[in-house]
Design a protein around this motif. Sequence first.
Motif, PDB file in Angstrom:
ATOM      1  N   SER A   1       7.400  47.165  77.558  1.00 49.99           N
ATOM      2  CA  SER A   1       6.614  46.380  78.513  1.00 49.99           C
ATOM      3  C   SER A   1       5.900  45.238  77.781  1.00 49.99           C
ATOM      4  CB  SER A   1       5.592  47.268  79.229  1.00 49.99           C
ATOM      5  OG  SER A   1       4.691  47.800  78.305  1.00 49.99           O
ATOM      6  N   THR A   2       5.231  44.381  78.547  1.00 54.25           N
ATOM      7  CA  THR A   2       4.535  43.226  77.990  1.00 54.25           C
ATOM      8  C   THR A   2       3.481  43.654  76.972  1.00 54.25           C
ATOM      9  OG1 THR A   2       4.813  42.175  80.144  1.00 54.25           O
ATOM     10  CG2 THR A   2       3.256  41.157  78.655  1.00 54.25           C
ATOM     11  N   LEU A   3       3.385  42.907  75.869  1.00 54.50           N
ATOM     12  CA  LEU A   3       2.386  43.226  74.851  1.00 54.50           C
ATOM     13  C   LEU A   3       1.012  42.733  75.272  1.00 54.50           C
ATOM     14  CD1 LEU A   3       4.342  42.232  71.626  1.00 54.50           C
ATOM     15  CD2 LEU A   3       3.797  44.532  72.397  1.00 54.50           C
ATOM     16  N   MET A   4       0.001  43.478  74.907  1.00 57.80           N
ATOM     17  CA  MET A   4      -1.376  43.081  75.195  1.00 57.80           C
ATOM     18  C   MET A   4      -1.997  42.506  73.921  1.00 57.80           C
ATOM     19  SD  MET A   4      -3.273  45.593  77.834  1.00 57.80           S
ATOM     20  CE  MET A   4      -3.792  46.799  76.677  1.00 57.80           C
ATOM     21  N   PRO A   5      -2.798  41.441  74.066  1.00 64.97           N
ATOM     22  CA  PRO A   5      -3.467  40.916  72.877  1.00 64.97           C
ATOM     23  C   PRO A   5      -4.537  41.881  72.388  1.00 64.97           C
ATOM     24  CG  PRO A   5      -4.128  39.706  74.835  1.00 64.97           C
ATOM     25  CD  PRO A   5      -3.062  40.653  75.248  1.00 64.97           C
ATOM     26  N   ASN A   6      -4.646  42.002  71.074  1.00 65.51           N
ATOM     27  CA  ASN A   6      -5.725  42.813  70.505  1.00 65.51           C
ATOM     28  C   ASN A   6      -6.168  42.195  69.183  1.00 65.51           C
ATOM     29  OD1 ASN A   6      -3.853  43.791  68.531  1.00 65.51           O
ATOM     30  ND2 ASN A   6      -3.116  45.274  70.024  1.00 65.51           N
ATOM     31  N   ILE A   7      -7.152  42.775  68.565  1.00 64.86           N
ATOM     32  CA  ILE A   7      -7.804  42.191  67.399  1.00 64.86           C
ATOM     33  C   ILE A   7      -6.861  42.070  66.210  1.00 64.86           C
ATOM     34  CG2 ILE A   7      -8.710  44.286  66.318  1.00 64.86           C
ATOM     35  CD1 ILE A   7     -10.681  41.073  66.968  1.00 64.86           C
ATOM     36  N   GLY A   8      -5.802  42.851  66.178  1.00 65.07           N
ATOM     37  CA  GLY A   8      -4.848  42.810  65.066  1.00 65.07           C
ATOM     38  C   GLY A   8      -4.048  41.531  64.982  1.00 65.07           C
ATOM     39  N   TYR A   9      -3.985  40.768  66.075  1.00 60.92           N
ATOM     40  CA  TYR A   9      -3.246  39.512  66.075  1.00 60.92           C
ATOM     41  C   TYR A   9      -4.075  38.342  65.542  1.00 60.92           C
ATOM     42  CZ  TYR A   9       0.430  41.635  68.870  1.00 60.92           C
ATOM     43  OH  TYR A   9       1.461  42.422  69.311  1.00 60.92           O
ATOM     44  N   GLY A  10      -5.322  38.587  65.155  1.00 60.51           N
ATOM     45  CA  GLY A  10      -6.196  37.509  64.709  1.00 60.51           C
ATOM     46  C   GLY A  10      -5.740  36.884  63.405  1.00 60.51           C
TER      47      GLY A  10
ATOM     48  N   ARG B   1      -4.564  27.241  50.659  1.00 56.81           N
ATOM     49  CA  ARG B   1      -4.069  28.570  51.006  1.00 56.81           C
ATOM     50  C   ARG B   1      -2.993  28.450  52.089  1.00 56.81           C
ATOM     51  NH1 ARG B   1      -7.429  32.813  49.881  1.00 56.81           N
ATOM     52  NH2 ARG B   1      -9.167  31.361  49.846  1.00 56.81           N
ATOM     53  N   LYS B   2      -1.969  29.312  52.036  1.00 60.20           N
ATOM     54  CA  LYS B   2      -0.897  29.278  53.033  1.00 60.20           C
ATOM     55  C   LYS B   2      -1.411  29.841  54.352  1.00 60.20           C
ATOM     56  CE  LYS B   2       3.946  30.717  53.445  1.00 60.20           C
ATOM     57  NZ  LYS B   2       4.300  29.749  54.410  1.00 60.20           N
ATOM     58  N   ILE B   3      -1.138  29.123  55.453  1.00 59.31           N
ATOM     59  CA  ILE B   3      -1.587  29.554  56.775  1.00 59.31           C
ATOM     60  C   ILE B   3      -0.543  30.481  57.367  1.00 59.31           C
ATOM     61  CG2 ILE B   3      -2.200  28.771  59.089  1.00 59.31           C
ATOM     62  CD1 ILE B   3      -3.000  26.090  57.761  1.00 59.31           C
ATOM     63  N   VAL B   4      -0.943  31.721  57.659  1.00 61.69           N
ATOM     64  CA  VAL B   4      -0.031  32.714  58.220  1.00 61.69           C
ATOM     65  C   VAL B   4      -0.475  33.042  59.641  1.00 61.69           C
ATOM     66  CG1 VAL B   4       0.877  35.049  57.966  1.00 61.69           C
ATOM     67  CG2 VAL B   4       0.395  33.690  55.950  1.00 61.69           C
ATOM     68  N   LYS B   5       0.431  32.817  60.587  1.00 64.51           N
ATOM     69  CA  LYS B   5       0.159  33.157  61.984  1.00 64.51           C
ATOM     70  C   LYS B   5       0.889  34.466  62.281  1.00 64.51           C
ATOM     71  CE  LYS B   5      -1.368  28.904  63.279  1.00 64.51           C
ATOM     72  NZ  LYS B   5      -2.750  28.681  63.470  1.00 64.51           N
ATOM     73  N   LYS B   6       0.168  35.470  62.779  1.00 68.40           N
ATOM     74  CA  LYS B   6       0.819  36.737  63.095  1.00 68.40           C
ATOM     75  C   LYS B   6       1.653  36.637  64.350  1.00 68.40           C
ATOM     76  CE  LYS B   6      -2.807  39.298  60.861  1.00 68.40           C
ATOM     77  NZ  LYS B   6      -4.019  40.020  61.085  1.00 68.40           N
ATOM     78  N   ARG B   7       1.239  35.778  65.285  1.00 69.88           N
ATOM     79  CA  ARG B   7       2.003  35.563  66.509  1.00 69.88           C
ATOM     80  C   ARG B   7       1.748  34.145  66.994  1.00 69.88           C
ATOM     81  NH1 ARG B   7       4.033  38.763  71.117  1.00 69.88           N
ATOM     82  NH2 ARG B   7       3.845  37.480  72.967  1.00 69.88           N
TER      83      ARG B   7
END
Length: 120
Positions: free
Chosen positions: A80-89, A38-44
């Motif tokens: 402003s600076t982005l905050m990490p959240n569950i959507g970046y998983g 499977r192709k590995i996709v990194k959101k960030r």
Amino acid sequence: FGSSLVSPCPRRAPPPRSKPARQRASSAAVMAKPADARKIVKKRVKKFPRFQADQFKRMNPAWRKPRGIDGRVRRRFKGSTLMPNIGYGSDKRTRHRLRSGFYKFLVRSPADLEMLLMHN
């Protein structure tokens, strides 16, 4: 001298080249492939820096959640600076995988090797 379609000295075809030694040897040994290709996709890929950590040398740049009452990062203001959240998983099926598609695994005994062979 008129223009003719046939050239006066025909060009000789180059001799057939044999494959280099390392290409011939690699065709016999086949590299291992992951079972799930499977192709590995990194959101960030970039890290989330701690707010205002670039302004103070004594501040560790590792992420800490801003908790101030007027903090613009906590209130998610534009620019402003982005905050990490569950959507970046990452995708659950490709999480913790290396770029080759395999998982990192430390072999400590021959029994670990046998277990690896059974799982793939």
